[in-house]
Design a protein around this motif. Structure first.
Motif, PDB file in Angstrom:
ATOM      1  N   LYS A 161       1.153  -0.973  -0.124  1.00 48.36           N
ATOM      2  CA  LYS A 161      -0.109   0.036  -0.266  1.00 48.36           C
ATOM      3  C   LYS A 161       1.038   1.505   0.010  1.00 48.36           C
ATOM      4  CE  LYS A 161      -3.802  -2.204   2.613  1.00 48.36           C
ATOM      5  NZ  LYS A 161      -4.850  -1.862   3.620  1.00 48.36           N
ATOM      6  N   ARG A 162       1.923   1.229  -0.360  1.00 53.22           N
ATOM      7  CA  ARG A 162       2.757   2.297  -0.223  1.00 53.22           C
ATOM      8  C   ARG A 162       2.733   3.419  -1.268  1.00 53.22           C
ATOM      9  NH1 ARG A 162       7.672   4.003   2.584  1.00 53.22           N
ATOM     10  NH2 ARG A 162       7.956   5.854   1.346  1.00 53.22           N
ATOM     11  N   ASP A 163       2.345   3.364  -1.909  1.00 45.28           N
ATOM     12  CA  ASP A 163       1.333   4.138  -3.738  1.00 45.28           C
ATOM     13  C   ASP A 163       0.471   5.052  -2.556  1.00 45.28           C
ATOM     14  OD1 ASP A 163      -0.348   1.494  -3.427  1.00 45.28           O
ATOM     15  OD2 ASP A 163      -0.685   2.418  -5.327  1.00 45.28           O
ATOM     16  N   VAL A 164      -0.169   4.289  -1.847  1.00 50.95           N
ATOM     17  CA  VAL A 164      -1.524   5.270  -0.536  1.00 50.95           C
ATOM     18  C   VAL A 164      -0.348   6.288  -0.252  1.00 50.95           C
ATOM     19  CG1 VAL A 164      -3.534   5.193   0.646  1.00 50.95           C
ATOM     20  CG2 VAL A 164      -3.508   3.353  -1.150  1.00 50.95           C
ATOM     21  N   TYR A 165       0.031   5.843   0.930  1.00 51.26           N
ATOM     22  CA  TYR A 165       1.093   6.307   1.202  1.00 51.26           C
ATOM     23  C   TYR A 165       1.326   7.853   0.662  1.00 51.26           C
ATOM     24  CZ  TYR A 165       4.732   7.916   4.336  1.00 51.26           C
ATOM     25  OH  TYR A 165       5.607   9.088   5.337  1.00 51.26           O
ATOM     26  N   ASP A 166       2.254   7.068  -0.701  1.00 52.02           N
ATOM     27  CA  ASP A 166       2.622   8.555  -1.127  1.00 52.02           C
ATOM     28  C   ASP A 166       2.217   9.767  -1.814  1.00 52.02           C
ATOM     29  OD1 ASP A 166       4.990   7.056  -0.360  1.00 52.02           O
ATOM     30  OD2 ASP A 166       5.956   6.104  -2.245  1.00 52.02           O
ATOM     31  N   ALA A 167       1.363   9.076  -2.062  1.00 49.82           N
ATOM     32  CA  ALA A 167      -0.296   9.626  -3.444  1.00 49.82           C
ATOM     33  C   ALA A 167      -0.825  10.593  -1.869  1.00 49.82           C
ATOM     34  CB  ALA A 167      -0.967   9.240  -3.439  1.00 49.82           C
ATOM     35  N   ARG A 168      -0.770  10.698  -0.354  1.00 46.00           N
ATOM     36  CA  ARG A 168      -1.514  11.756   0.397  1.00 46.00           C
ATOM     37  C   ARG A 168      -0.366  12.661   1.029  1.00 46.00           C
ATOM     38  NH1 ARG A 168      -5.126  10.211   4.194  1.00 46.00           N
ATOM     39  NH2 ARG A 168      -4.309  10.545   5.744  1.00 46.00           N
ATOM     40  N   LEU A 169       0.818  12.119   1.181  1.00 44.08           N
ATOM     41  CA  LEU A 169       2.085  12.739   0.580  1.00 44.08           C
ATOM     42  C   LEU A 169       2.244  14.031  -0.251  1.00 44.08           C
ATOM     43  CD1 LEU A 169       5.133  10.694   2.029  1.00 44.08           C
ATOM     44  CD2 LEU A 169       3.765  11.884   3.739  1.00 44.08           C
ATOM     45  N   ARG A 170       2.050  13.448  -1.471  1.00 42.64           N
ATOM     46  CA  ARG A 170       1.683  14.663  -2.223  1.00 42.64           C
ATOM     47  C   ARG A 170       0.384  15.229  -1.852  1.00 42.64           C
ATOM     48  NH1 ARG A 170       3.083  10.301  -5.045  1.00 42.64           N
ATOM     49  NH2 ARG A 170       1.550   9.972  -5.558  1.00 42.64           N
ATOM     50  N   SER A 171      -0.485  15.187  -1.702  1.00 45.69           N
ATOM     51  CA  SER A 171      -1.579  15.616  -2.005  1.00 45.69           C
ATOM     52  C   SER A 171      -2.241  16.549  -0.697  1.00 45.69           C
ATOM     53  CB  SER A 171      -2.799  14.342  -2.045  1.00 45.69           C
ATOM     54  OG  SER A 171      -3.044  13.756  -0.864  1.00 45.69           O
ATOM     55  N   LYS A 172      -1.700  15.855   0.522  1.00 41.11           N
ATOM     56  CA  LYS A 172      -1.317  16.916   1.481  1.00 41.11           C
ATOM     57  C   LYS A 172      -1.160  18.180   1.368  1.00 41.11           C
ATOM     58  CE  LYS A 172      -4.644  13.791   3.367  1.00 41.11           C
ATOM     59  NZ  LYS A 172      -5.860  14.733   3.499  1.00 41.11           N
ATOM     60  N   ASN A 173       0.056  18.126   1.536  1.00 43.44           N
ATOM     61  CA  ASN A 173       1.499  19.755   1.007  1.00 43.44           C
ATOM     62  C   ASN A 173       1.609  19.481   2.572  1.00 43.44           C
ATOM     63  OD1 ASN A 173       1.280  20.013  -1.488  1.00 43.44           O
ATOM     64  ND2 ASN A 173      -1.144  20.619  -1.315  1.00 43.44           N
ATOM     65  N   TRP A 174       1.580  18.574   3.398  1.00 41.64           N
ATOM     66  CA  TRP A 174       1.774  18.958   4.621  1.00 41.64           C
ATOM     67  C   TRP A 174       3.274  19.457   5.059  1.00 41.64           C
ATOM     68  CZ3 TRP A 174       0.687  12.604   5.674  1.00 41.64           C
ATOM     69  CH2 TRP A 174      -1.029  12.933   5.830  1.00 41.64           C
ATOM     70  N   LEU A 175       4.779  19.356   4.611  1.00 38.46           N
ATOM     71  CA  LEU A 175       5.320  19.861   4.152  1.00 38.46           C
ATOM     72  C   LEU A 175       6.109  20.915   4.249  1.00 38.46           C
ATOM     73  CD1 LEU A 175       7.486  16.742   2.863  1.00 38.46           C
ATOM     74  CD2 LEU A 175       8.038  17.484   5.331  1.00 38.46           C
ATOM     75  N   GLU A 176       4.880  21.937   3.058  1.00 38.03           N
ATOM     76  CA  GLU A 176       4.933  23.320   3.065  1.00 38.03           C
ATOM     77  C   GLU A 176       4.113  23.534   3.800  1.00 38.03           C
ATOM     78  OE1 GLU A 176       4.127  20.805   0.667  1.00 38.03           O
ATOM     79  OE2 GLU A 176       5.481  20.889  -0.356  1.00 38.03           O
ATOM     80  N   HIS A 177       3.188  23.036   4.697  1.00 33.67           N
ATOM     81  CA  HIS A 177       2.154  23.725   5.823  1.00 33.67           C
ATOM     82  C   HIS A 177       3.045  23.553   7.040  1.00 33.67           C
ATOM     83  CE1 HIS A 177      -0.767  25.766   7.982  1.00 33.67           C
ATOM     84  NE2 HIS A 177      -0.999  25.051   8.638  1.00 33.67           N
ATOM     85  N   TRP A 178       3.692  22.695   7.518  1.00 31.23           N
ATOM     86  CA  TRP A 178       4.673  21.758   8.710  1.00 31.23           C
ATOM     87  C   TRP A 178       5.537  22.140   8.112  1.00 31.23           C
ATOM     88  CZ3 TRP A 178       0.001  19.576   7.852  1.00 31.23           C
ATOM     89  CH2 TRP A 178      -1.092  20.340   8.638  1.00 31.23           C
ATOM     90  N   PRO A 179       7.046  22.848   8.091  1.00 33.16           N
ATOM     91  CA  PRO A 179       7.849  22.763   7.222  1.00 33.16           C
ATOM     92  C   PRO A 179       9.181  22.175   8.301  1.00 33.16           C
ATOM     93  CG  PRO A 179       7.814  25.609   8.067  1.00 33.16           C
ATOM     94  CD  PRO A 179       6.345  24.889   7.507  1.00 33.16           C
ATOM     95  N   LEU A 180       8.530  21.829   9.623  1.00 33.31           N
ATOM     96  CA  LEU A 180       9.790  21.059  10.253  1.00 33.31           C
ATOM     97  C   LEU A 180       9.584  19.858  10.204  1.00 33.31           C
ATOM     98  CD1 LEU A 180       9.518  23.704  13.371  1.00 33.31           C
ATOM     99  CD2 LEU A 180      11.432  23.620  11.735  1.00 33.31           C
ATOM    100  N   LEU A 181       8.860  19.507   9.583  1.00 38.46           N
ATOM    101  CA  LEU A 181       8.384  17.927   9.406  1.00 38.46           C
ATOM    102  C   LEU A 181       9.083  17.221   8.471  1.00 38.46           C
ATOM    103  CD1 LEU A 181       3.873  18.129   8.375  1.00 38.46           C
ATOM    104  CD2 LEU A 181       6.003  17.134  10.178  1.00 38.46           C
ATOM    105  N   ARG A 182       9.963  15.991   8.610  1.00 41.40           N
ATOM    106  CA  ARG A 182      10.640  15.311   7.826  1.00 41.40           C
ATOM    107  C   ARG A 182      10.205  13.414   7.877  1.00 41.40           C
ATOM    108  NH1 ARG A 182      13.125  12.300  11.669  1.00 41.40           N
ATOM    109  NH2 ARG A 182      13.062  12.921  13.698  1.00 41.40           N
ATOM    110  N   GLU A 183      10.573  13.391   6.194  1.00 43.49           N
ATOM    111  CA  GLU A 183       9.911  12.531   6.145  1.00 43.49           C
ATOM    112  C   GLU A 183      11.406  11.470   7.010  1.00 43.49           C
ATOM    113  OE1 GLU A 183       8.533  11.484   1.907  1.00 43.49           O
ATOM    114  OE2 GLU A 183       9.497  13.584   1.185  1.00 43.49           O
ATOM    115  N   ALA A 184      10.583  10.069   7.507  1.00 44.59           N
ATOM    116  CA  ALA A 184      11.758   9.259   7.581  1.00 44.59           C
ATOM    117  C   ALA A 184      12.236   8.260   6.356  1.00 44.59           C
ATOM    118  CB  ALA A 184      11.093   7.971   8.375  1.00 44.59           C
TER     119      ALA A 184
END
Length: 184
Positions: A161-184
Protein backbone atom coordinates in the motif's frame (compact mmCIF):
# COMPACT_ATOMS: atom_id res chain seq x y z
CA UNK A 1 -1.30 8.40 31.17
CA UNK A 2 1.95 9.16 29.39
CA UNK A 3 3.53 12.61 29.23
CA UNK A 4 2.74 12.75 25.50
CA UNK A 5 -0.91 11.87 26.07
CA UNK A 6 -1.15 14.56 28.74
CA UNK A 7 0.39 17.06 26.29
CA UNK A 8 -2.15 16.13 23.59
CA UNK A 9 -4.99 16.62 26.06
CA UNK A 10 -3.54 19.99 27.07
CA UNK A 11 -3.30 21.06 23.41
CA UNK A 12 -6.88 19.96 22.72
CA UNK A 13 -8.24 21.57 25.88
CA UNK A 14 -6.56 24.89 24.93
CA UNK A 15 -8.23 24.78 21.50
CA UNK A 16 -11.80 25.84 22.29
CA UNK A 17 -13.24 24.56 19.03
CA UNK A 18 -11.59 21.14 19.17
CA UNK A 19 -12.53 20.71 22.85
CA UNK A 20 -16.13 21.61 21.99
CA UNK A 21 -16.20 19.17 19.05
CA UNK A 22 -14.92 16.36 21.27
CA UNK A 23 -17.88 17.03 23.54
CA UNK A 24 -20.32 17.09 20.63
CA UNK A 25 -19.07 13.69 19.42
CA UNK A 26 -19.21 12.25 22.95
CA UNK A 27 -22.87 13.25 23.17
CA UNK A 28 -23.65 10.66 20.48
CA UNK A 29 -22.81 8.02 23.08
CA UNK A 30 -21.52 5.61 20.43
CA UNK A 31 -19.49 2.62 21.61
CA UNK A 32 -15.71 2.87 21.31
CA UNK A 33 -16.03 6.38 19.84
CA UNK A 34 -13.08 8.71 19.11
CA UNK A 35 -12.11 11.69 16.96
CA UNK A 36 -8.83 11.05 15.25
CA UNK A 37 -6.57 11.56 12.27
CA UNK A 38 -5.98 15.19 11.25
CA UNK A 39 -8.11 16.47 14.12
CA UNK A 40 -5.41 15.52 16.64
CA UNK A 41 -2.37 15.42 14.36
CA UNK A 42 -2.83 18.93 12.97
CA UNK A 43 -3.46 20.40 16.42
CA UNK A 44 -0.17 18.95 17.68
CA UNK A 45 1.77 20.01 14.57
CA UNK A 46 0.34 23.55 14.85
CA UNK A 47 1.42 23.64 18.49
CA UNK A 48 4.92 22.37 17.71
CA UNK A 49 5.28 24.98 14.95
CA UNK A 50 4.06 27.67 17.37
CA UNK A 51 1.08 28.41 15.13
CA UNK A 52 -2.20 29.57 16.60
CA UNK A 53 -4.76 26.75 16.72
CA UNK A 54 -6.33 26.46 13.29
CA UNK A 55 -9.82 25.07 12.77
CA UNK A 56 -9.98 21.50 11.53
CA UNK A 57 -9.52 21.47 7.78
CA UNK A 58 -11.29 18.84 5.75
CA UNK A 59 -13.58 16.62 7.72
CA UNK A 60 -13.64 15.74 11.40
CA UNK A 61 -13.12 11.98 11.55
CA UNK A 62 -15.34 10.33 14.15
CA UNK A 63 -14.58 6.63 14.43
CA UNK A 64 -16.43 4.08 16.48
CA UNK A 65 -16.72 0.33 16.57
CA UNK A 66 -19.72 -1.92 17.02
CA UNK A 67 -19.84 -5.16 14.99
CA UNK A 68 -23.58 -5.45 15.66
CA UNK A 69 -24.44 -2.15 13.91
CA UNK A 70 -22.57 -2.11 10.61
CA UNK A 71 -25.19 -0.47 8.39
CA UNK A 72 -23.57 2.60 6.80
CA UNK A 73 -26.92 4.40 7.10
CA UNK A 74 -26.31 4.65 10.84
CA UNK A 75 -23.10 6.57 10.15
CA UNK A 76 -25.03 8.99 7.90
CA UNK A 77 -27.62 9.45 10.65
CA UNK A 78 -24.86 10.24 13.16
CA UNK A 79 -23.32 12.73 10.72
CA UNK A 80 -26.69 14.44 10.39
CA UNK A 81 -27.08 14.61 14.18
CA UNK A 82 -23.60 16.08 14.55
CA UNK A 83 -24.21 18.60 11.78
CA UNK A 84 -27.46 19.69 13.44
CA UNK A 85 -25.55 20.39 16.65
CA UNK A 86 -22.39 21.85 15.07
CA UNK A 87 -22.81 22.80 11.40
CA UNK A 88 -19.52 24.72 11.20
CA UNK A 89 -17.52 21.57 10.42
CA UNK A 90 -17.83 18.67 8.00
CA UNK A 91 -18.35 15.46 9.96
CA UNK A 92 -17.26 12.01 8.80
CA UNK A 93 -18.51 9.11 10.91
CA UNK A 94 -17.31 5.56 10.23
CA UNK A 95 -18.01 2.37 12.14
CA UNK A 96 -14.64 0.65 12.03
CA UNK A 97 -16.33 -2.75 12.32
CA UNK A 98 -16.93 -2.65 8.56
CA UNK A 99 -13.99 -0.55 7.31
CA UNK A 100 -11.67 -3.56 7.06
CA UNK A 101 -13.63 -4.64 3.99
CA UNK A 102 -12.94 -1.38 2.14
CA UNK A 103 -9.29 -1.50 3.20
CA UNK A 104 -8.73 -5.20 2.38
CA UNK A 105 -7.59 -5.94 5.94
CA UNK A 106 -8.55 -8.53 8.51
CA UNK A 107 -11.52 -7.45 10.69
CA UNK A 108 -10.64 -4.80 13.26
CA UNK A 109 -11.14 -5.71 16.91
CA UNK A 110 -11.82 -2.10 17.96
CA UNK A 111 -11.58 1.47 16.79
CA UNK A 112 -8.08 1.67 18.25
CA UNK A 113 -7.08 -1.51 16.41
CA UNK A 114 -8.37 0.05 13.18
CA UNK A 115 -6.01 3.01 13.66
CA UNK A 116 -3.07 0.60 13.37
CA UNK A 117 -4.12 0.26 9.72
CA UNK A 118 -4.13 3.97 8.87
CA UNK A 119 -1.48 5.23 6.43
CA UNK A 120 0.80 7.33 8.70
CA UNK A 121 1.99 6.76 12.25
CA UNK A 122 1.46 10.41 13.19
CA UNK A 123 -2.15 10.20 12.00
CA UNK A 124 -2.95 7.09 14.08
CA UNK A 125 -3.87 9.12 17.16
CA UNK A 126 -7.34 9.89 18.50
CA UNK A 127 -9.02 11.44 21.50
CA UNK A 128 -12.36 11.31 23.23
CA UNK A 129 -14.04 13.19 26.03
CA UNK A 130 -15.95 11.44 28.76
CA UNK A 131 -17.40 12.16 32.16
CA UNK A 132 -17.11 15.64 33.60
CA UNK A 133 -14.53 17.17 31.27
CA UNK A 134 -12.16 14.22 31.16
CA UNK A 135 -10.29 13.19 28.04
CA UNK A 136 -8.52 10.07 26.85
CA UNK A 137 -5.98 9.62 24.06
CA UNK A 138 -5.40 6.48 21.99
CA UNK A 139 -2.15 6.09 20.08
CA UNK A 140 -1.71 2.41 19.17
CA UNK A 141 1.52 3.15 17.28
CA UNK A 142 2.82 5.60 19.85
CA UNK A 143 3.33 9.33 19.70
CA UNK A 144 7.05 9.56 18.97
CA UNK A 145 6.56 10.36 15.28
CA UNK A 146 3.74 12.81 16.01
CA UNK A 147 5.85 14.82 18.46
CA UNK A 148 9.07 14.20 16.54
CA UNK A 149 7.44 15.72 13.43
CA UNK A 150 8.24 12.55 11.46
CA UNK A 151 6.24 11.39 8.45
CA UNK A 152 6.41 7.59 8.39
CA UNK A 153 4.11 4.94 6.91
CA UNK A 154 2.49 2.46 9.24
CA UNK A 155 3.57 -1.17 8.74
CA UNK A 156 0.63 -1.83 6.37
CA UNK A 157 1.74 1.03 4.10
CA UNK A 158 5.41 0.13 3.80
CA UNK A 159 4.89 -2.54 1.14
CA UNK A 160 1.85 -3.16 -1.05
CA UNK A 161 0.00 0.00 0.00
CA UNK A 162 3.03 2.31 -0.25
CA UNK A 163 1.59 4.08 -3.30
CA UNK A 164 -1.42 5.18 -1.18
CA UNK A 165 0.90 6.62 1.47
CA UNK A 166 3.03 8.40 -1.16
CA UNK A 167 -0.07 9.86 -2.85
CA UNK A 168 -1.29 11.20 0.50
CA UNK A 169 2.05 12.91 1.13
CA UNK A 170 1.85 14.62 -2.26
CA UNK A 171 -1.80 15.64 -2.01
CA UNK A 172 -1.82 16.88 1.59
CA UNK A 173 1.07 19.38 1.22
CA UNK A 174 2.06 18.80 4.84
CA UNK A 175 5.72 19.64 4.27
CA UNK A 176 4.80 23.06 2.89
CA UNK A 177 2.39 23.88 5.72
CA UNK A 178 4.53 22.48 8.55
CA UNK A 179 8.16 22.99 7.40
CA UNK A 180 9.70 21.30 10.44
CA UNK A 181 8.26 17.96 9.33
CA UNK A 182 10.66 15.42 7.92
CA UNK A 183 10.19 12.13 6.12
CA UNK A 184 11.58 9.00 7.74
Amino acid sequence: MSVAEAEIISILRADRLRWHLLGVAAALDLPDCWIGAGFVRNAVWDHLHQYSPSPPNGDVDVIWCDPDQTDAALDRLCEARLTAIEPSVVWSVKNQARMHIRNADRPYASAVDAMRHWPETATAVAARRYGAGLCEVAAPLGTDDLFGLVLRPTPNFVGLKRDVYDARLRSKNWLEHWPLLREA
